[in-house]
Scaffold this motif. Structure first.
Motif, PDB file in Angstrom:
ATOM      1  N   HIS A  14       0.830  -1.203   0.000  1.00 32.27           N
ATOM      2  CA  HIS A  14       0.000   0.000   0.000  1.00 32.27           C
ATOM      3  C   HIS A  14       0.867   1.258   0.000  1.00 32.27           C
ATOM      4  O   HIS A  14       0.564   2.240  -0.697  1.00 32.27           O
ATOM      5  CB  HIS A  14      -0.915   0.005   1.228  1.00 32.27           C
ATOM      6  N   ALA A  15       1.939   1.234   0.763  1.00 33.67           N
ATOM      7  CA  ALA A  15       2.826   2.398   0.823  1.00 33.67           C
ATOM      8  C   ALA A  15       3.486   2.659  -0.520  1.00 33.67           C
ATOM      9  O   ALA A  15       3.727   3.814  -0.889  1.00 33.67           O
ATOM     10  CB  ALA A  15       3.886   2.195   1.911  1.00 33.67           C
ATOM     11  N   ASP A  16       3.800   1.597  -1.272  1.00 31.52           N
ATOM     12  CA  ASP A  16       4.377   1.772  -2.609  1.00 31.52           C
ATOM     13  C   ASP A  16       3.410   2.530  -3.513  1.00 31.52           C
ATOM     14  O   ASP A  16       3.814   3.435  -4.254  1.00 31.52           O
ATOM     15  CB  ASP A  16       4.682   0.412  -3.248  1.00 31.52           C
ATOM     16  N   ILE A  66      -6.387   4.080   4.361  1.00 30.30           N
ATOM     17  CA  ILE A  66      -6.313   2.657   4.672  1.00 30.30           C
ATOM     18  C   ILE A  66      -5.428   2.449   5.891  1.00 30.30           C
ATOM     19  O   ILE A  66      -4.237   2.770   5.876  1.00 30.30           O
ATOM     20  CB  ILE A  66      -5.776   1.849   3.479  1.00 30.30           C
ATOM     21  N   ALA A  67      -6.008   1.968   6.961  1.00 30.86           N
ATOM     22  CA  ALA A  67      -5.285   1.548   8.160  1.00 30.86           C
ATOM     23  C   ALA A  67      -4.297   2.605   8.645  1.00 30.86           C
ATOM     24  O   ALA A  67      -4.642   3.779   8.766  1.00 30.86           O
ATOM     25  CB  ALA A  67      -4.605   0.212   7.903  1.00 30.86           C
ATOM     26  N   GLY A  69      -8.054   5.468  10.105  1.00 29.06           N
ATOM     27  CA  GLY A  69      -7.501   4.172   9.802  1.00 29.06           C
ATOM     28  C   GLY A  69      -8.422   3.007  10.066  1.00 29.06           C
ATOM     29  O   GLY A  69      -8.052   1.851   9.837  1.00 29.06           O
ATOM     30  N   ASP A  70      -9.635   3.272  10.543  1.00 24.34           N
ATOM     31  CA  ASP A  70     -10.580   2.194  10.844  1.00 24.34           C
ATOM     32  C   ASP A  70     -11.222   1.677   9.563  1.00 24.34           C
ATOM     33  O   ASP A  70     -11.132   2.289   8.491  1.00 24.34           O
ATOM     34  CB  ASP A  70     -11.666   2.736  11.782  1.00 24.34           C
ATOM     35  N   TRP A  71     -11.889   0.501   9.667  1.00 24.21           N
ATOM     36  CA  TRP A  71     -12.721   0.044   8.571  1.00 24.21           C
ATOM     37  C   TRP A  71     -13.802   1.080   8.308  1.00 24.21           C
ATOM     38  O   TRP A  71     -14.249   1.790   9.202  1.00 24.21           O
ATOM     39  CB  TRP A  71     -13.381  -1.292   8.929  1.00 24.21           C
TER      40      TRP A  71
END
Length: 286
Positions: free
Chosen positions: A79-81, A102-103, A190-192
């Motif tokens: 995800h960071a990429d 995301i998270a 960062g939650d769902w």
């Protein structure tokens, strides 16, 4: 302390090696990369694979590049990429909009794009994003590769068309002029998602030539608001039409009541978020 059941651990070094290991261990094998979904389920004994096939060293599944008219995102890309990839964000702002929510950084540094799609969690952000983008997935198997439209990839909560022994290789997003946005409501950073919506819009001659609408955590079949897409296509991206598209999307989704809110609240969010995502996307049209 919760611990998983015993299992075999094998480390794959190539796609061919990973497929051979999946074939060796059969349907009781599972692929692991980031592990943020699978490992907690194993600790709770909700999943108990007999073998884990670690694909972290399969470099051919990583990377992000433009190729043959597509943005190609390797299933092993983190995800960071994707969040750091400037060209991906320029071409499709919806990708960076989603990855930012995301998270947390720890999860984004290890969690993979492909793992998110294969988990098929109804509250997972990227499934709706790639559905809105009308991406195509490349799947590897012992008999070769096949392509699957992302909208045909999901067959139900936590269920995909991946067969035993198959491996997701890459996600391909067509490079065509568009503007896009993703908006999410969650209870804390960062939650769902309580609810989220993504919009991808192509405007030609003052009319919507193509549109993709993805919904997260709202019970939309295949993560898509198809009826609202059909309404928008061919008409001007006027404010009243964006509002009506939100109303149509809300009417056709099937949210479930849970600890994050009742059905009526989530349906209201569906309409608001679709309208706002469309408004934001249209505002990005050059």
């Amino acid at each position: 302390m919760q611990v998983p059941a015993s299992f075999q651990y094998r480390k794959a070094t190539s796609v061919e090696h990973a497929l051979a290991l999946l074939h060796e261990y059969g349907p009781e094998a599972a692929v692991v990369a980031g592990g943020h979904s699978l490992l907690p389920m194993m600790k709770l004994r909700l999943a108990h694979p007999e073998a884990l096939i670690d694909i972290n060293d399969v470099g051919e599944l990583a990377g992000i590049r433009a190729e043959d008219g597509d943005l190609v995102i390797g299933a092993l890309a983190r995800h960071a990429d994707l969040l750091r990839h400037a060209e991906a964000g320029r071409l499709f702002p919806i990708l960076h909009d989603a990855e930012r929510v995301i998270a947390d950084p720890i999860v984004r540094n290890r969690g993979t794009v492909g793992g998110s799609l294969c988990q098929a969690d109804p509250s997972e952000d990227l499934s709706a994003v790639f559905a809105a983008l009308r991406a195509t997935l490349v799947v590897h198997g012992m008999d070769g590769t096949r392509t699957v439209a992302v909208r045909d990839f999901f067959v139900g909560p936590y269920q995909t068309v991946l067969a035993d022994g198959e491996l997701l290789g890459e996600i391909r997003v067509p490079l065509r002029p568009s503007a896009s946005a993703y908006l999410k409501v969650d209870r804390r950073a960062g939650d769902w998602a309580v609810a989220a919506a993504g919009a991808v819009v192509s405007v030609e001659g003052g009319a919507v030539a193509e549109v993709g609408l993805g919904l997260t955590a709202l019970g939309a079949p295949r993560f898509v608001a198809e009826e609202a897409e059909d309404f928008l296509r061919g008409g001007p991206p006027a404010e009243e039409r964006l509002v009506e598209a939100g109303r149509i999307a809300a009417a056709h989704c099937r949210p479930a009541a849970d600890q994050r809110g009742p059905v009526d609240y989530k349906r209201h969010l569906a309409g608001e978020l679709v309208t706002r995502a469309l408004r934001h996307a249209v505002g990005r049209v050059a």
